[in-house]
Write a protein that holds these residues in place. Structure first.
Motif, PDB file in Angstrom:
ATOM      1  N   THR A  62       0.855  -1.180   0.000  1.00 45.21           N
ATOM      2  CA  THR A  62       0.000   0.000   0.000  1.00 45.21           C
ATOM      3  C   THR A  62       0.893   1.233   0.000  1.00 45.21           C
ATOM      4  N   THR A  63       0.307   2.398   0.183  1.00 47.13           N
ATOM      5  CA  THR A  63       1.072   3.644   0.150  1.00 47.13           C
ATOM      6  C   THR A  63       1.416   4.106   1.569  1.00 47.13           C
ATOM      7  N   ILE A  64       2.429   4.937   1.638  1.00 44.22           N
ATOM      8  CA  ILE A  64       2.831   5.523   2.925  1.00 44.22           C
ATOM      9  C   ILE A  64       1.677   6.350   3.486  1.00 44.22           C
ATOM     10  N   LYS A  65       1.020   7.095   2.628  1.00 43.61           N
ATOM     11  CA  LYS A  65      -0.109   7.931   3.044  1.00 43.61           C
ATOM     12  C   LYS A  65      -1.238   7.073   3.627  1.00 43.61           C
ATOM     13  N   ASN A  66      -1.486   5.926   3.013  1.00 46.70           N
ATOM     14  CA  ASN A  66      -2.523   5.017   3.508  1.00 46.70           C
ATOM     15  C   ASN A  66      -2.158   4.486   4.894  1.00 46.70           C
ATOM     16  N   VAL A  67      -0.902   4.117   5.102  1.00 44.94           N
ATOM     17  CA  VAL A  67      -0.444   3.638   6.404  1.00 44.94           C
ATOM     18  C   VAL A  67      -0.648   4.732   7.448  1.00 44.94           C
ATOM     19  N   LYS A  68      -0.180   5.915   7.141  1.00 47.87           N
ATOM     20  CA  LYS A  68      -0.286   7.038   8.078  1.00 47.87           C
ATOM     21  C   LYS A  68      -1.750   7.338   8.424  1.00 47.87           C
ATOM     22  N   ASN A  69      -2.597   7.435   7.419  1.00 44.78           N
ATOM     23  CA  ASN A  69      -4.000   7.782   7.648  1.00 44.78           C
ATOM     24  C   ASN A  69      -4.738   6.698   8.431  1.00 44.78           C
ATOM     25  N   ASN A  70      -4.451   5.445   8.139  1.00 45.76           N
ATOM     26  CA  ASN A  70      -5.115   4.362   8.869  1.00 45.76           C
ATOM     27  C   ASN A  70      -4.671   4.303  10.327  1.00 45.76           C
ATOM     28  N   ILE A  71      -3.398   4.578  10.587  1.00 49.23           N
ATOM     29  CA  ILE A  71      -2.923   4.631  11.979  1.00 49.23           C
ATOM     30  C   ILE A  71      -3.573   5.808  12.705  1.00 49.23           C
ATOM     31  N   LYS A  77     -10.103   6.659  16.855  1.00 49.30           N
ATOM     32  CA  LYS A  77     -11.183   5.798  17.349  1.00 49.30           C
ATOM     33  C   LYS A  77     -10.861   5.273  18.737  1.00 49.30           C
ATOM     34  N   MET A  78      -9.598   4.949  18.989  1.00 47.53           N
ATOM     35  CA  MET A  78      -9.192   4.516  20.323  1.00 47.53           C
ATOM     36  C   MET A  78      -9.470   5.625  21.333  1.00 47.53           C
ATOM     37  N   TYR A  79      -9.137   6.844  20.970  1.00 47.30           N
ATOM     38  CA  TYR A  79      -9.315   7.987  21.867  1.00 47.30           C
ATOM     39  C   TYR A  79     -10.779   8.144  22.275  1.00 47.30           C
ATOM     40  N   TYR A  80     -11.690   7.969  21.334  1.00 48.89           N
ATOM     41  CA  TYR A  80     -13.106   8.133  21.633  1.00 48.89           C
ATOM     42  C   TYR A  80     -13.717   6.892  22.289  1.00 48.89           C
ATOM     43  N   ASP A  81     -13.111   5.727  22.081  1.00 53.00           N
ATOM     44  CA  ASP A  81     -13.626   4.491  22.670  1.00 53.00           C
ATOM     45  C   ASP A  81     -13.100   4.245  24.077  1.00 53.00           C
ATOM     46  N   CYS A  82     -11.946   4.793  24.382  1.00 56.35           N
ATOM     47  CA  CYS A  82     -11.290   4.532  25.664  1.00 56.35           C
ATOM     48  C   CYS A  82     -11.749   5.548  26.712  1.00 56.35           C
ATOM     49  N   GLU A  83     -12.011   5.057  27.910  1.00 57.00           N
ATOM     50  CA  GLU A  83     -12.411   5.956  28.986  1.00 57.00           C
ATOM     51  C   GLU A  83     -11.250   6.870  29.377  1.00 57.00           C
ATOM     52  N   GLU A  84     -11.585   8.083  29.749  1.00 51.99           N
ATOM     53  CA  GLU A  84     -10.576   9.070  30.107  1.00 51.99           C
ATOM     54  C   GLU A  84      -9.686   8.592  31.258  1.00 51.99           C
ATOM     55  N   LYS A  85     -10.266   7.928  32.239  1.00 46.22           N
ATOM     56  CA  LYS A  85      -9.479   7.471  33.389  1.00 46.22           C
ATOM     57  C   LYS A  85      -8.447   6.424  32.977  1.00 46.22           C
ATOM     58  N   ILE A  86      -8.761   5.627  31.971  1.00 45.72           N
ATOM     59  CA  ILE A  86      -7.801   4.631  31.479  1.00 45.72           C
ATOM     60  C   ILE A  86      -6.651   5.333  30.773  1.00 45.72           C
ATOM     61  N   LEU A  87      -6.972   6.307  29.928  1.00 47.41           N
ATOM     62  CA  LEU A  87      -5.911   7.063  29.251  1.00 47.41           C
ATOM     63  C   LEU A  87      -5.021   7.775  30.261  1.00 47.41           C
ATOM     64  N   LYS A  88      -5.610   8.338  31.292  1.00 47.41           N
ATOM     65  CA  LYS A  88      -4.826   9.027  32.321  1.00 47.41           C
ATOM     66  C   LYS A  88      -3.911   8.057  33.058  1.00 47.41           C
ATOM     67  N   LYS A  89      -4.352   6.822  33.206  1.00 44.83           N
ATOM     68  CA  LYS A  89      -3.554   5.829  33.923  1.00 44.83           C
ATOM     69  C   LYS A  89      -2.322   5.413  33.123  1.00 44.83           C
ATOM     70  N   TYR A  90      -2.459   5.296  31.827  1.00 49.26           N
ATOM     71  CA  TYR A  90      -1.370   4.772  31.002  1.00 49.26           C
ATOM     72  C   TYR A  90      -0.583   5.825  30.238  1.00 49.26           C
ATOM     73  N   PRO A  97      -3.990  11.999  22.246  1.00 47.24           N
ATOM     74  CA  PRO A  97      -2.672  11.457  21.909  1.00 47.24           C
ATOM     75  C   PRO A  97      -2.487  11.258  20.404  1.00 47.24           C
ATOM     76  N   THR A  98      -1.271  11.481  19.974  1.00 47.99           N
ATOM     77  CA  THR A  98      -0.895  11.250  18.579  1.00 47.99           C
ATOM     78  C   THR A  98      -0.331   9.834  18.454  1.00 47.99           C
ATOM     79  N   PRO A  99      -0.253   9.312  17.239  1.00 47.26           N
ATOM     80  CA  PRO A  99       0.372   7.999  17.078  1.00 47.26           C
ATOM     81  C   PRO A  99       1.786   7.946  17.660  1.00 47.26           C
ATOM     82  N   LYS A 100       2.539   9.020  17.503  1.00 47.67           N
ATOM     83  CA  LYS A 100       3.906   9.030  18.032  1.00 47.67           C
ATOM     84  C   LYS A 100       3.910   8.919  19.561  1.00 47.67           C
ATOM     85  N   LYS A 101       2.944   9.564  20.226  1.00 49.55           N
ATOM     86  CA  LYS A 101       2.846   9.451  21.686  1.00 49.55           C
ATOM     87  C   LYS A 101       2.445   8.037  22.092  1.00 49.55           C
TER      88      LYS A 101
END
Length: 112
Positions: A62-71, A77-90, A97-101
């Motif tokens: 596939t393309t680099i752009k496709n990899v980046k956009n899918n990540i 989606k993870m950010y909106y699916d995950c509870e805030e307290k879980i994100l704060k814990k980890y 958060p960005t993919p790099k973070k």
């Protein structure tokens, strides 16, 4: 080969903690990205778009752009699916958060 499977399982376990959805191709790309960073011993000072995403793109034909956009989409989606307290814990949680973070979080947890 067993070592490779074991390492990918450990990466998946870390992503599971923050509720990444493994049915998304972006999550699969993210796992490969982290795996490549680890086996190449690049835990800092890397450029995802120039060094790592091209390798993932080639693996999945596939393309680099496709990899980046899918990540990015899987991370959003993870950010909106995950509870805030879980994100704060980890993750030091103050902004979305960005993919790099996320990659930094996984690498730190695997190397501790």
């Amino acid at each position: 080969m067993v070592k490779n499977v074991e390492l990918k399982n450990r990466i998946m376990s870390e992503l599971e903690k923050i509720h990444y959805n493994f049915s998304y191709i972006g999550t699969e790309y993210l796992i490969e990205t982290i795996y490549i960073l680890i086996i190449n011993e690049k835990v800092s000072g890397y450029n995802l778009e120039k060094e790592i995403y091209p390798l993932v793109a080639k693996m999945y034909q596939t393309t680099i752009k496709n990899v980046k956009n899918n990540i990015l989409n899987a991370t959003d989606k993870m950010y909106y699916d995950c509870e805030e307290k879980i994100l704060k814990k980890y993750i030091v949680y103050n902004i979305k958060p960005t993919p790099k973070k996320i990659i930094k979080f996984v690498l730190e947890n695997l190397y501790l």
